[in-house]
Enzyme design. Structure first.
Site, PDB file in Angstrom:
ATOM      1  N   GLY A 115      12.684  11.649  -2.069  1.00 56.41           N
ATOM      2  CA  GLY A 115      13.178  11.492  -3.434  1.00 56.41           C
ATOM      3  C   GLY A 115      12.345  10.545  -4.274  1.00 56.41           C
ATOM      4  O   GLY A 115      12.347  10.634  -5.497  1.00 56.41           O
ATOM      5  N   GLU A 140      -1.224 -11.409  12.189  1.00 58.68           N
ATOM      6  CA  GLU A 140      -0.802 -12.805  11.992  1.00 58.68           C
ATOM      7  C   GLU A 140       0.565 -12.933  11.319  1.00 58.68           C
ATOM      8  O   GLU A 140       1.225 -13.957  11.448  1.00 58.68           O
ATOM      9  CB  GLU A 140      -1.855 -13.584  11.213  1.00 58.68           C
ATOM     10  CG  GLU A 140      -2.028 -13.126   9.776  1.00 58.68           C
ATOM     11  CD  GLU A 140      -3.086 -13.920   9.039  1.00 58.68           C
ATOM     12  OE1 GLU A 140      -2.968 -14.024   7.803  1.00 58.68           O
ATOM     13  OE2 GLU A 140      -4.029 -14.417   9.673  1.00 58.68           O
TER      14      GLU A 140
END
Length: 183
Positions: A115, A140
């Site tokens: 959608g 990280e």
């Protein structure tokens, strides 16, 4: 051309990010009226149903900011520009879980939210798993806990909304079917 097709009259990108871009399209509807569509552009992703020899599914628990909570999911990740989805799947499996797989097989590719987003996830099964000595090599900004769950445990996690995303729910149902036909 489909009788439901919306023809783009004008498109404006309003945001370019690290993972997604946002755009607003002005469209001509099938009845001749005009409307606007707010759309997310995403490079696509892979997800893995990694099944151990004793029929457990490898999952990760992690915090999802959009939901403001921790959920349990199958390993998944974004496809890098120019990267083959199968390569991405193997890379993500190793990075997130520390496992490699002897066999990767595409189960299904599907749209996540048609959608408003163009994201497609390529779901792979991973078997013949081998644990690396170095373990997971996370980004990280990525913090996950590795889990191995049975189909029954996964179904219970779905009932209590710990497994909450569609790709993982789909994967659990697929794995249940796969494992039951093998036994």
């Amino acid at each position: 051309m489909s009788k439901f097709e919306e023809k783009t009259i004008h498109s404006e990108r309003i945001y370019e990010g690290k993972i997604i871009n946002l755009k607003v399209d002005e469209v001509m509807l099938p009845n001749g009226n005009q409307s606007k569509r707010e759309l997310i552009e995403h490079p696509g992703a892979v997800a893995l149903v990694a099944i151990t020899e004793d029929h457990k599914i490898i999952m990760v628990e992690q915090f999802r900011k959009a939901l403001e909570r921790t959920i349990i999911e199958i390993p998944a990740g974004k496809i890098e520009k120019g990267e083959d989805p199968k390569y991405t799947a193997m890379r993500e499996l190793e990075e997130e879980t520390g496992y490699s797989a002897d066999h990767l097989e595409l189960i299904q590719s599907f749209s996540t939210s048609p959608g408003f987003a163009d994201e497609v996830i390529h779901l792979y099964s991973a078997t013949g798993l081998k644990k690396s000595t170095s373990g997971a090599v996370l980004d990280e900004d990525e913090f996950v806990e590795l889990l191995e769950v049975t189909i029954e445990e996964a179904e219970q996690l779905m009932k209590v909304n710990r497994i909450y995303d569609a790709k993982t729910a789909f994967a659990v149902l697929w794995a249940k079917q796969k494992i039951s036909t093998e036994n």
